[in-house]
Write an enzyme that holds these catalytic residues in place. Structure first.
Site, mmCIF file in Angstrom:
data_model
loop_
_atom_site.group_PDB
_atom_site.id
_atom_site.type_symbol
_atom_site.label_atom_id
_atom_site.label_comp_id
_atom_site.label_asym_id
_atom_site.label_seq_id
_atom_site.Cartn_x
_atom_site.Cartn_y
_atom_site.Cartn_z
ATOM 1 N N ASP A 149 0.830 -1.200 0.000
ATOM 2 C CA ASP A 149 0.000 0.000 0.000
ATOM 3 C C ASP A 149 0.867 1.253 0.000
ATOM 4 O O ASP A 149 2.036 1.216 0.390
ATOM 5 C CB ASP A 149 -0.908 0.028 1.233
ATOM 6 C CG ASP A 149 -1.875 -1.146 1.264
ATOM 7 O OD1 ASP A 149 -2.136 -1.722 0.204
ATOM 8 O OD2 ASP A 149 -2.345 -1.473 2.363
ATOM 9 N N VAL A 150 0.267 2.358 -0.390
ATOM 10 C CA VAL A 150 0.990 3.631 -0.462
ATOM 11 C C VAL A 150 1.657 3.961 0.871
ATOM 12 O O VAL A 150 2.817 4.386 0.909
ATOM 13 C CB VAL A 150 0.029 4.769 -0.871
ATOM 14 C CG1 VAL A 150 0.701 6.122 -0.698
ATOM 15 C CG2 VAL A 150 -0.418 4.596 -2.309
#
Length: 234
Positions: free
Chosen positions: A105-106
């Site tokens: 994920d970011v």
């Protein structure tokens, strides 16, 4: 092999671009500037290669890389809102079709593997392979015995028909656990923790299979060692 063809193989561009790099005096072989693109070299005779002042390890086969992903980077060749993790690699690797083994994920940090070997990517990312992934999870609320028991026994995730359980859970301090899973569903760790009545404040992947992030600085990368590849049968 002509030097410009060697540069092409290393991903420095097309024939014209590689010839120009040489003609402009930007290529050094064994510490000496070479400005004739027709110069011939055997790979075995090249002890060092530098392009535009940067040392370049010769790529003679598939690439296997480990990257320490920072927060706020997207694991995508076409990012939407944040820079791509591929910007942290030399430009030449993008031309050699390097892709990530799965995604983070970011806001998730830590270990991510990249390669241009399709078999390697499949072997490590296929759910059937059950490759263990260890995450350091920072929790909003304290890690109670009930939370750990739920994560170990299994919790239901939205839109999933079965329970998902951690392979192991180790408490590090009141707000930190090490959680091991062998699957990779979308936001799986965050959803599991939420289903166990807590919330992930920070997520960091420390290892994947036998490969450990260790002390590699944030944003830096390195080649996998022969021993690390052998652990996966490569």
């Amino acid at each position: 092999m002509e030097l410009y063809r060697l540069l092409q193989q290393q991903g420095f561009g097309g024939r014209k671009e590689c010839r120009q790099l040489i003609e402009y005096g930007l290529v050094e072989v064994n510490g000496e500037v070479v400005d004739d693109y027709r110069a011939q070299f055997e790979l075995a005779d090249i002890a060092s290669l530098a392009v535009d002042g940067e040392p370049w390890p010769l790529v003679t086969g598939p690439l296997y890389l480990l990257l320490h992903k920072p927060a706020n980077y997207e694991t995508s060749h076409k990012p939407q809102c944040h820079p791509s993790v591929y910007r942290l690699l030399p430009d030449q690797f993008a031309r050699l079709d390097v892709s990530a083994v799965g995604r983070l994920d970011v806001d998730t940090t830590g270990l991510i593997l990249l390669s241009n070997d399709g078999q390697f990517i499949h072997a490590l990312s296929s759910p059937k392979k059950l490759v263990p992934k260890v995450y350091r999870v920072t929790l909003k609320h304290e890690a109670t015995p009930e939370l750990i028991a739920k994560l170990q026994s299994g919790v239901y995730l939205n839109d999933e028909a079965r329970e998902f359980a951690a392979d192991s859970v180790e408490q590090i301090d009141p707000h930190t656990i090490l959680l091991t899973i062998t699957e990779g569903k979308y936001h799986q760790v965050k959803r599991m923790v939420a289903a166990a009545s807590n919330r992930v404040e920070a997520l960091h992947r420390e290892s994947l299979g036998a490969i450990v992030l260790g002390d590699l600085p944030v944003g830096e990368w390195r080649h996998l060692t022969a021993e690390e590849l052998a652990a996966f049968g490569f």
